[in-house]
Design an enzyme around this catalytic site. Structure first.
Site, short mmCIF file in Angstrom:
data_model
loop_
_atom_site.label_atom_id
_atom_site.label_comp_id
_atom_site.label_asym_id
_atom_site.label_seq_id
_atom_site.Cartn_x
_atom_site.Cartn_y
_atom_site.Cartn_z
N LYS A 114 0.84 -1.21 0.00
CA LYS A 114 0.00 0.00 0.00
C LYS A 114 0.88 1.26 0.00
O LYS A 114 0.58 2.24 -0.68
CB LYS A 114 -0.93 -0.04 1.21
CG LYS A 114 -1.94 -1.19 1.11
CD LYS A 114 -2.58 -1.54 2.42
CE LYS A 114 -3.54 -2.71 2.28
NZ LYS A 114 -3.99 -3.28 3.54
N GLY A 165 -12.37 -5.73 4.72
CA GLY A 165 -13.74 -6.24 4.85
C GLY A 165 -14.52 -5.99 3.58
O GLY A 165 -14.26 -5.04 2.83
N1 HSE Z 1 -5.02 -7.98 5.21
C1 HSE Z 1 -5.35 -6.63 5.00
C2 HSE Z 1 -5.44 -5.93 6.34
C3 HSE Z 1 -6.64 -6.54 4.24
O1 HSE Z 1 -5.35 -6.61 7.39
O2 HSE Z 1 -5.57 -4.73 6.40
C4 HSE Z 1 -6.90 -5.24 3.57
O3 HSE Z 1 -5.97 -4.91 2.61
#
Ligand code: HSE
Length: 432
Positions: free
Chosen positions: A205, A302
């Protein structure tokens, strides 16, 4: 008035959320867009499993070409995750002049530059709001709301699983493993939870939002990545006694003409807005030249929150297809407002260090001698009572030091015979 036709590839958790929203909110969205969004096809390898949403059998397919080569489809939504197949699907869709929406952070973190180029060459859009911080509209904020701003720094809590684990350990004394199991049950964790707890998901990210914010292509290999697997109850309670919480941060900050990009556990002062971000919530704390400080907060994972981001991309693209928005901005404008990405050795931060040592005279002196040899100054030290196994935790906070000096000093200290475990290091951000 023409309607907008959509094809979804991937009928999993997020796909279910998107389909549910498109079906249930059909009239609501039509009123806002001035046209209907038609779900023309849904593709998945597995068409047998029961889903939480009912779909007309006639629109289901297990052949991606029913979507990619369908002349009626305007927007392809890729929700299968993974790299190779997803990349091929996106490239093919773009070549076929279809707009694409993806939530695939891992893919974008590697291939964003070439994929955005492909989109541009085909005069279509590639949208990715759901790839960072789930439902929080941070991509739109950076691209549009803050278009006149230059970003100075971004501190993101962008992995719900890690934030949930650290919050549970801090607030309820839950063990790391129990908290992770909980996060898996609740559906936040990745299929391979190592992606979360080792910091990779946050780095995916970060590669996306740092590129967007600083106009430079940040790749995974540019990012220093450390997860939360070494954080113990002891570290949480020492941090607490000194007025801090521990959070996994994804950091992008401009230092002179360079950009620092790193993911690691960080000590956050309890009064800082990021300290109040608990459980599976995400937050992005920005500092820009015009707005100053800003906090974006919400659910980062989610089915429903992520679907909220995907639907917002559908509406945006639909508006441009319908000619309601005259200009669409390039996905990432590579105008390099930084010159390059900084090397890890040149980072400057403060450090919390947790040594595990034999309890005998002179240990502290040995440690501080090495630190002073590397010009690292100690801000405070704490040593708790002797433990059963005769090993004691010695916990220190340093003043700001250079990473290269710090890592050399730590290597030397960890090699001392009086030090019995690999030391735990948590960084502390001067600016927070
Ligand atoms: N595995 C990720 C989290 C999901 O825990 O934020 C969302 O990208």
């Amino acid at each position: 008035m023409r309607n907008i036709n959509v094809g979804i590839i991937g009928f999993g958790n997020i796909g279910t959320g998107v389909i549910d929203a498109l079906l249930k909110k059909r009239a609501y969205l039509r009123n806002r867009l001035g046209a209907s969004i038609n779900l023309l096809k849904v593709c998945d390898k597995d068409l047998r499993s029961k889903r939480l949403v009912k779909v007309n059998k006639r629109i289901l397919t297990n052949n991606v070409n029913d979507i990619l080569n369908n002349p009626k489809i305007d927007i392809v939504i890729e929700l299968i995750g993974g790299i190779k197949a997803a990349r091929n699907i996106i490239i093919q869709a773009l070549k076929n002049k279809k707009h694409v929406i993806t939530a695939n952070k891992a893919l974008l973190s590697i291939y964003k530059k070439s994929l955005f180029k492909e989109a541009e060459q085909n005069n279509v859009e590639l949208r990715f709001e759901a790839s960072v911080a789930g439902g929080v509209p941070i991509i739109k904020a950076l691209r549009e709301g803050l278009v006149a701003n230059k970003v100075n720094s971004i501190y993101g809590i962008v992995n719900g699983t890690c934030n949930y684990i650290l919050s549970e350990m801090t607030n309820n004394g839950t063990s790391f493993n129990d908290a992770l199991k909980d996060a898996q049950k609740k559906g936040y964790a990745e299929k391979r939870p190592a992606m979360d707890i080792e910091g990779l998901d946050s780095a995916h990210k970060l590669a996306i939002f740092a590129s967007l914010s600083f106009g430079i292509d940040v790749r995974l290999k540019d990012i220093y990545i450390e997860g939360i697997t070494n954080i113990s109850d002891d570290d949480i309670s020492y941090a607490d006694s000194w007025g801090y919480l521990i959070k996994l941060l994804a950091i992008a900050k401009k230092v002179g003409r360079e950009l620092e990009v790193r993911v690691h556990p960080t000590l956050i002062p309890k009064k800082h807005p990021l300290a109040s971000v608990e459980g599976n919530f995400n937050a992005i704390f920005l500092n820009t030249d015009m707005l100053g400080e800003a906090l974006f907060y919400g659910k980062g994972a989610g089915s429903v929150p992520t679907a909220s981001a995907v639907v917002s991309d559908i509406i945006d693209i639909s508006r441009s297809i319908l000619g309601k928005s005259s200009v669409t901005l390039p996905s990432i404008i590579y105008d390099n407002h930084v010159e390059r990405i900084k090397k890890k050795d040149d980072f400057y931060t403060r450090y919390y260090i947790h040594f595990t040592a034999i309890d005998k005279p002179g240990v502290l002196a040995k440690i501080s001698r090495i630190l002073s040899e590397y010009k690292i100054s100690i801000a405070f030290v704490s040593q708790k009572a002797r433990r059963r196994e005769k090993l004691v935790p010695i916990v220190m906070m340093t003043h700001t030091a250079q990473e290269s000096a710090f890592s050399q000093a730590l290597k030397k200290i960890d090699a001392l015979s009086v030090i019995k475990r690999k030391s735990v290091v948590i960084r502390l951000e001067e600016g927070l």
